[in-house]
Design a protein around this motif. Structure first.
Motif, PDB file in Angstrom:
ATOM      1  N   ALA A 239     -25.623 -13.777  -1.707  1.00  0.00           N
ATOM      2  CA  ALA A 239     -25.050 -12.425  -2.247  1.00  0.00           C
ATOM      3  C   ALA A 239     -25.191 -11.114  -1.335  1.00  0.00           C
ATOM      4  O   ALA A 239     -24.392 -10.270  -1.321  1.00  0.00           O
ATOM      5  CB  ALA A 239     -25.783 -11.929  -3.652  1.00  0.00           C
ATOM      6  N   SER A 240     -26.226 -11.420  -0.451  1.00  0.00           N
ATOM      7  CA  SER A 240     -26.402 -10.270   0.536  1.00  0.00           C
ATOM      8  C   SER A 240     -25.211 -10.733   1.641  1.00  0.00           C
ATOM      9  O   SER A 240     -25.320  -9.411   2.684  1.00  0.00           O
ATOM     10  CB  SER A 240     -27.926 -10.502   1.335  1.00  0.00           C
ATOM     11  N   VAL A 241     -24.577 -11.806   1.831  1.00  0.00           N
ATOM     12  CA  VAL A 241     -23.822 -11.828   2.997  1.00  0.00           C
ATOM     13  C   VAL A 241     -22.599 -10.593   3.044  1.00  0.00           C
ATOM     14  O   VAL A 241     -22.269 -10.056   3.873  1.00  0.00           O
ATOM     15  CB  VAL A 241     -23.239 -13.004   2.947  1.00  0.00           C
ATOM     16  N   THR A 242     -22.007 -10.445   1.643  1.00  0.00           N
ATOM     17  CA  THR A 242     -20.970  -9.642   1.669  1.00  0.00           C
ATOM     18  C   THR A 242     -21.268  -8.179   2.151  1.00  0.00           C
ATOM     19  O   THR A 242     -20.617  -7.639   2.931  1.00  0.00           O
ATOM     20  CB  THR A 242     -20.335  -9.659   0.079  1.00  0.00           C
ATOM     21  N   PRO A 243     -22.326  -7.761   1.651  1.00  0.00           N
ATOM     22  CA  PRO A 243     -22.555  -6.128   2.104  1.00  0.00           C
ATOM     23  C   PRO A 243     -22.940  -6.187   3.399  1.00  0.00           C
ATOM     24  O   PRO A 243     -22.421  -5.296   4.369  1.00  0.00           O
ATOM     25  CB  PRO A 243     -23.742  -5.749   0.919  1.00  0.00           C
ATOM     26  N   ARG A 244     -23.756  -7.146   3.920  1.00  0.00           N
ATOM     27  CA  ARG A 244     -24.080  -7.202   5.344  1.00  0.00           C
ATOM     28  C   ARG A 244     -22.740  -7.351   6.509  1.00  0.00           C
ATOM     29  O   ARG A 244     -23.055  -6.799   7.244  1.00  0.00           O
ATOM     30  CB  ARG A 244     -24.956  -8.417   5.595  1.00  0.00           C
ATOM     31  N   ALA A 245     -22.021  -8.251   5.979  1.00  0.00           N
ATOM     32  CA  ALA A 245     -20.956  -8.371   6.828  1.00  0.00           C
ATOM     33  C   ALA A 245     -19.908  -7.282   6.631  1.00  0.00           C
ATOM     34  O   ALA A 245     -19.194  -6.729   7.589  1.00  0.00           O
ATOM     35  CB  ALA A 245     -20.045  -9.613   6.282  1.00  0.00           C
ATOM     36  N   GLY A 246     -20.014  -6.458   5.453  1.00  0.00           N
ATOM     37  CA  GLY A 246     -19.217  -5.322   5.496  1.00  0.00           C
ATOM     38  C   GLY A 246     -19.717  -4.165   6.277  1.00  0.00           C
ATOM     39  O   GLY A 246     -19.092  -3.543   6.966  1.00  0.00           O
ATOM     40  N   ARG A 247     -21.063  -4.242   6.510  1.00  0.00           N
ATOM     41  CA  ARG A 247     -21.685  -3.162   7.461  1.00  0.00           C
ATOM     42  C   ARG A 247     -21.318  -3.486   8.831  1.00  0.00           C
ATOM     43  O   ARG A 247     -21.022  -2.852   9.544  1.00  0.00           O
ATOM     44  CB  ARG A 247     -23.299  -3.010   7.188  1.00  0.00           C
ATOM     45  N   LEU A 248     -21.072  -4.729   9.064  1.00  0.00           N
ATOM     46  CA  LEU A 248     -20.614  -5.166  10.374  1.00  0.00           C
ATOM     47  C   LEU A 248     -19.295  -4.758  10.767  1.00  0.00           C
ATOM     48  O   LEU A 248     -18.836  -4.428  11.925  1.00  0.00           O
ATOM     49  CB  LEU A 248     -21.020  -6.730  10.779  1.00  0.00           C
ATOM     50  N   VAL A 249     -18.494  -5.075   9.599  1.00  0.00           N
ATOM     51  CA  VAL A 249     -17.073  -4.625   9.974  1.00  0.00           C
ATOM     52  C   VAL A 249     -16.926  -3.076  10.220  1.00  0.00           C
ATOM     53  O   VAL A 249     -16.201  -2.760  11.114  1.00  0.00           O
ATOM     54  CB  VAL A 249     -16.302  -5.155   8.509  1.00  0.00           C
ATOM     55  N   GLU A 250     -17.780  -2.442   9.584  1.00  0.00           N
ATOM     56  CA  GLU A 250     -17.679  -0.838  10.037  1.00  0.00           C
ATOM     57  C   GLU A 250     -18.406  -0.784  11.298  1.00  0.00           C
ATOM     58  O   GLU A 250     -17.675   0.050  11.957  1.00  0.00           O
ATOM     59  CB  GLU A 250     -18.976  -0.313   9.028  1.00  0.00           C
TER      60      GLU A 250
ATOM     61  N   ALA B   8     -12.170  -6.009  13.614  1.00  0.00           N
ATOM     62  CA  ALA B   8     -12.836  -5.690  12.310  1.00  0.00           C
ATOM     63  C   ALA B   8     -11.850  -6.585  11.267  1.00  0.00           C
ATOM     64  O   ALA B   8     -12.688  -7.201  10.357  1.00  0.00           O
ATOM     65  CB  ALA B   8     -12.839  -4.277  12.166  1.00  0.00           C
ATOM     66  N   GLY B   9     -10.681  -6.588  11.365  1.00  0.00           N
ATOM     67  CA  GLY B   9     -10.081  -7.307  10.296  1.00  0.00           C
ATOM     68  C   GLY B   9     -10.396  -8.732  10.179  1.00  0.00           C
ATOM     69  O   GLY B   9     -10.545  -9.350   8.990  1.00  0.00           O
ATOM     70  N   GLU B  10     -10.457  -9.423  11.237  1.00  0.00           N
ATOM     71  CA  GLU B  10     -10.985 -10.623  11.266  1.00  0.00           C
ATOM     72  C   GLU B  10     -12.185 -11.001  10.662  1.00  0.00           C
ATOM     73  O   GLU B  10     -12.453 -11.998   9.776  1.00  0.00           O
ATOM     74  CB  GLU B  10     -10.833 -11.087  12.528  1.00  0.00           C
ATOM     75  N   VAL B  11     -13.148 -10.180  10.922  1.00  0.00           N
ATOM     76  CA  VAL B  11     -14.510 -10.229  10.389  1.00  0.00           C
ATOM     77  C   VAL B  11     -14.318  -9.933   8.916  1.00  0.00           C
ATOM     78  O   VAL B  11     -14.967 -10.702   8.140  1.00  0.00           O
ATOM     79  CB  VAL B  11     -15.471  -9.162  10.969  1.00  0.00           C
ATOM     80  N   ALA B  12     -13.816  -9.101   8.533  1.00  0.00           N
ATOM     81  CA  ALA B  12     -13.573  -8.951   7.005  1.00  0.00           C
ATOM     82  C   ALA B  12     -12.639 -10.052   6.353  1.00  0.00           C
ATOM     83  O   ALA B  12     -13.435 -10.460   5.461  1.00  0.00           O
ATOM     84  CB  ALA B  12     -12.551  -7.652   6.739  1.00  0.00           C
ATOM     85  N   ASP B  13     -11.877 -10.605   7.050  1.00  0.00           N
ATOM     86  CA  ASP B  13     -11.128 -11.883   6.332  1.00  0.00           C
ATOM     87  C   ASP B  13     -12.457 -12.787   6.030  1.00  0.00           C
ATOM     88  O   ASP B  13     -12.248 -13.704   5.114  1.00  0.00           O
ATOM     89  CB  ASP B  13      -9.985 -12.184   7.232  1.00  0.00           C
ATOM     90  N   ALA B  14     -12.921 -13.260   7.498  1.00  0.00           N
ATOM     91  CA  ALA B  14     -13.787 -14.200   7.067  1.00  0.00           C
ATOM     92  C   ALA B  14     -14.979 -14.081   6.227  1.00  0.00           C
ATOM     93  O   ALA B  14     -15.247 -14.853   5.262  1.00  0.00           O
ATOM     94  CB  ALA B  14     -14.474 -14.350   8.348  1.00  0.00           C
TER      95      ALA B  14
END
Ligand code: GTP
Ligand code: MG
Length: 568
Positions: free
Chosen positions: A284-295, A551-557
């Motif tokens: 569950a932590s992956v989504t918010p963490r990846a979201g911060r990375l996308v930012e 960023a879009g590629e990270v968000a997609d993944a």
């Protein structure tokens, strides 16, 4: 979760980890250090823990013993096992490589290196050497099903220790946090505890070295702090300060943690529940963490765009100044113009132009004789003056970019080693000269091609293509008025006679078109030269950014993982 869904999730996680790891975050924008750490942790946790754990849910539970240096982690592990498996010591930090203790039957799983695949394994019984090597200690004293890992500390001066400890904690199914009666309020451990809470990691806290009679008071205080941190339901054990025997406490002193691990070893369901809980939390932590990375990646992109804009601005300015310079008359010295004008500005030549072609040939002899030297002089003059202007402006643009980048947080590092970036590239002058010669060739081609009808062609040939071409260049460089016909009559004498000559040959409209075409061609060539110059900066930037995904590629993944993980 069906096997196929799980395989999908594993594949998506693996893809995300690869994408995350490729994010360079090279540019020094605000908060980038934290983002880099988070990127590493996220990629590591996916590879070290999520993927192998999802692949084998029934693998032994890994309890990682973590905490500040000197808190007694190794002593506790030795006590739990009942003999010394990880040396404790007075030198801080003592444990510099992780030691994993498990039942002999479980060692195969840990040897397989699916979990923490980046850590080489060592199975020798000798003293563990410092470094990122996982020392495996198969024993009979621990029950199968639960392994205990003695981790390096996470608060020592050794950065390698801290990083390794962070990585190991992210691979834990259960975290046994060890602190002491003296140090339990330290700030750093609470950051880690907060992270464990956010990621839903199963957690137990051991407060070590409790002085006689202080257990109740300390326990209450730690509970209060835990509750404050949103960790009120975490199991808490206190261990009294006692004399050690063979680096161990009496077994009874560590009965609480021993019982916890024993229960998990015995009870498959309870064990599976702990694994699931930590796994779900981490997932569950992956989504918010990846979201911060996308930012963070988006912030990199913004910074890169700002840096590119500085390059565009500087070279755009240089281009505008070249365009301005072309019509300013600065490209030709007065005396050169003068000689040219004397040559073509004769009434006789103009009359000859009006006459029949055979007469023209006869009457332009004087012009033809003088023309070679004069056309050459004008051509050389144009080349060298224009080349100097372009190189000067390229020098200035380069310096402007370096200056602008230096004062940009993300740009400073890129020009820390400036090399010859703060001036035009060494080869530019000869490139410009070659390009200008090519342009002059193209101008002659234009003139030649304009002589569409026989009569004009014959006249152009009689005057000499070179002379007509130079007349066109003179018009172009004498004044921007050269492009607008009538007004030019008063603008410049030389341009006027050149213009008159050309008009007599081609007609007014065609002269205007010729001049426009020649000018556009010249500016296009200058653009290409400046683009190559600007490219040096783009190259620096590209080198720093590498093949970092957008960023879009990270968000997609990340979205793919979120979708696939939904069923979990
Ligand atoms: N008397 C006594 N000494 C202890 C106790 N726990 C730890 N020590 C001593 O404290 C020192 C540190 O203990 P370690 O077990 O090496 O601590 P650690 O947390 O593993 O430390 P690092 O490996 O550096 O992270 C050693 O000298 C131990 O002998 C205890 O309960 N009683
Ligand atoms: Mg230790």
């Amino acid at each position: 979760m069906a096997d196929a869904d799980r395989d999908r999730l594993i594949a998506d996680l693996t893809h995300l980890a690869g994408t995350v790891a490729r994010c360079r975050l090279a540019l020094d924008v605000a908060g980038v250090d934290g983002a880099r750490a988070e990127r590493d942790e996220l990629a590591d946790q996916i590879v070290d823990y999520l993927v192998p754990r999802l692949g084998r849910l029934d693998a032994p539970l890994l309890a990682v013993v973590g905490g500040p240096t000197g808190s007694g982690k190794s002593t506790l592990v030795n006590t739990l096992v009942g003999r010394e498996v990880s040396p404790a010591g007075v030198l801080r930090p003592t444990t510099r490589a992780p030691v994993l203790v498990c039942h002999r039957d479980d060692v195969g799983w840990f040897l397989e290196d699916r979990l923490l695949p980046g850590l080489p394994r060592a199975t020798g019984q000798g003293q563990p050497e410092a470094g990122a090597v996982l020392h495996l200690r198969p024993v009979d004293e621990l029950a199968p099903g639960v392994a205990v890992l003695d981790a390096p500390d996470f608060d020592s001066v050794e950065e390698a220790n801290r990083e390794l400890a962070t990585q190991l904690l992210a691979a834990a199914d259960l975290w046994l946090f060890v602190t002491t009666a003296v140090r339990y309020a330290d700030a750093v451990p609470w950051e880690y505890l907060g992270r464990a809470r956010d990621r839903g990691t199963a957690l137990a806290v051991v407060v070590n070295r409790i002085p006689p009679g202080a257990a109740g008071e300390i326990e209450a205080d730690v509970r209060r702090l835990l509750a404050q941190a949103g960790l009120g339901s975490v199991p808490l054990f206190t261990v009294p300060q006692l004399p050690l025997v063979d680096s161990r406490l009496p077994a009874a002193a560590a009965a609480g943690p021993a019982e916890l691990l024993g229960d998990l070893a015995r009870d498959t369901q309870q064990r599976a529940a702990v694994v699931r809980r930590t796994l779900s939390g981490a997932l569950a932590s992956v989504t918010p963490r990846a979201g911060r990375l996308v930012e963070a990646v988006a912030a990199q992109e913004r910074a890169a765009a700002e840096l590119r804009r500085e390059v565009d601005t500087a070279y755009g300015r240089a281009r505008a100044l070249v365009a301005e310079g072309l019509g300013s008359g600065a490209m030709l010295r007065a005396e050169v113009l003068q000689r040219w004008q004397e040559l073509i500005g004769t009434a006789e030549l103009m009359r000859a132009l009006q006459s029949r072609i055979s007469r023209l040939r006869d009457r332009v002899t004087g012009f033809v004789t003088g023309r070679l030297a004069a056309t050459e002089e004008v051509a050389v003059e144009i080349t060298s003056r224009l080349a100097r202007l372009v190189v000067d402006l390229a020098d200035r643009a380069a310096l402007d970019v370096v200056t602008a980048w230096r004062s940009h947080p993300a740009g400073a590092a890129l020009v820390a080693e400036v090399g010859d970036l703060d001036r035009a590239s060494a080869a530019l002058r000869s490139e410009v000269e070659a390009e200008l010669r090519a342009w002059q060739g193209a101008v002659l081609e234009l003139v030649r091609a304009r002589g569409r009808d026989k009569r004009t062609t014959a006249r152009v040939l009689a005057l000499g293509v070179n002379s007509v071409g130079v007349a066109l260049m003179v018009v172009l460089f004498s004044s921007t008025g050269g492009l607008t016909g009538g007004e030019v009559a008063v603008a410049s004498g030389t341009a006027t006679v050149s213009q008159a000559l050309l008009t007599a040959l081609f007609g007014e409209q065609a002269v205007r078109e010729l001049a426009e075409e020649a000018r556009a061609d010249l500016l296009a060539r200058v653009d290409r030269l400046f683009a190559a110059e600007a490219g040096r900066f783009a190259h620096r930037l590209a080198e720093a950014v590498g093949d970092s995904p957008p960023a879009g590629e990270v968000a997609d993944a990340a979205r793919a993982v979120e979708r696939a993980g939904g069923a979990w």
